[in-house]
Enzyme design. Sequence first.
Site, mmCIF file in Angstrom:
data_model
loop_
_atom_site.group_PDB
_atom_site.id
_atom_site.type_symbol
_atom_site.label_atom_id
_atom_site.label_comp_id
_atom_site.label_asym_id
_atom_site.label_seq_id
_atom_site.Cartn_x
_atom_site.Cartn_y
_atom_site.Cartn_z
ATOM 1 N N ASP A 13 0.862 -1.194 0.000
ATOM 2 C CA ASP A 13 0.000 0.000 0.000
ATOM 3 C C ASP A 13 0.891 1.235 0.000
ATOM 4 O O ASP A 13 1.719 1.412 0.900
ATOM 5 C CB ASP A 13 -0.898 -0.024 1.239
ATOM 6 N N ASP A 109 -3.532 2.534 -5.448
ATOM 7 C CA ASP A 109 -2.425 2.594 -4.494
ATOM 8 C C ASP A 109 -2.205 1.294 -3.728
ATOM 9 O O ASP A 109 -1.503 1.265 -2.722
ATOM 10 C CB ASP A 109 -2.639 3.741 -3.494
ATOM 11 N N GLU A 110 -2.774 0.183 -4.202
ATOM 12 C CA GLU A 110 -2.607 -1.085 -3.524
ATOM 13 C C GLU A 110 -2.419 -2.212 -4.539
ATOM 14 O O GLU A 110 -3.061 -2.214 -5.600
ATOM 15 C CB GLU A 110 -3.824 -1.409 -2.641
#
Length: 415
Positions: A13, A109-110
């Site tokens: 993350d 974002d992951e």
Amino acid sequence: MRRPDTIEHMYLDFDGFFASVEQQIDSRLRGRPVGVIPYVGGTRAILIACSREAKARGVKNIMPVDEAKSICPDLILVPQKPEMYRRAHNALVAEIHAVIPIDTVKSIDELACRLGADDIADPYTLAQRIKRAIRYGIGASITCSMGFAANRHLAKIACAVGKPDGCTVWRPQDMPGPLIRIPLEDVPGVGRRMAQRLAIAGVETTEGLLRLAPKEARALWRNVSGERLWYALHGYAIEAPPSQRGMFGHMRVLPPEGRTLPAARDIARLLAVKAARRMRREGYTSSLLMLHASLKDGWWGRERVMRQVQDDAAVLQSLLLLWSELQTTAGKSRQIFRVGVTLGALTPAGERQLDLLDDDDDDRQRWERLGRAIDGANAKFGRTLVSVGPWDPPKGGNVGGKISFTRIPSAEDFA
């Protein structure tokens, strides 16, 4: 069901992704508290994201700007730049993929990776290699946290424990000790309403959740998701079923000058066309158009059934009919703060069933041929040169290219 005896998954993350990308691009923002807002001059808006420096001062994502400024007066506000975040995401994925194959990109974002034998033996070295690749391949302002565990769900929870810029390893032999210390509301899959339902059943901690039987969890969730979560939290190798496309939609928070009914209608029109373009690219038709708006004193939403369509003309026709209902309800003086358009009831384009009583096939095919020609011309030049009706995006752009964390826009979304 298999229960791994070692770690098998990594979850990564990026920390304060939008804000950290802003800091990487603009050196003047580095080391300073940064908040990302929806549009230029959005002093009354909500923070989309904030930097680690801002979070250290008590600022949080999805916080009103005025509240954030009262906590952190020197907070620097920057308008969102979705196209820049998309490019940064692609560059970061390429850097990480050079270190370890990426199993799934979960959001902007992951991401998640399956571990090889060497990585299972030494996850900390893998984490250092990834962090080094990001630092020297992209820049030092963008950091990430990583979690390692027997399955992806546990790895995601472990990842959150080490934020920011951390690395947490939960080996099966160490469980469930670290998991018990996690607040129940921080467990993915336990939302606010579910936490209330669990509390009524006497489950108020993660430890209490783990003590349930699988069938009890299923009964509390009222579907198989509860049982799947139970097995995931107990370290079983359980994978989420493949997701199916359910809708295409876009939403936009309107700037102060764009909150009149005519201005909001123009934005809704652009959002509808953007959604229809995405739907065509992925090969679907839609039978349902939904329009929703946040008004000064409440929320408004309606839907309209359509034939199985994918062309701009049909979508816009339904939108204008819904908009007339909104205008009647809202009145001329009402302000609209947010507007959204969604295409639902999807069918693969090759499986469309036409109504024999509706003699519109020739007309639909004509509009669809025109749509394909328009899409081809716009794709060739990388921007909207041809459209059905006016095309006048607002200042700041981003109509249809907004990033919702769960969806990564393509380059065509910004055309």
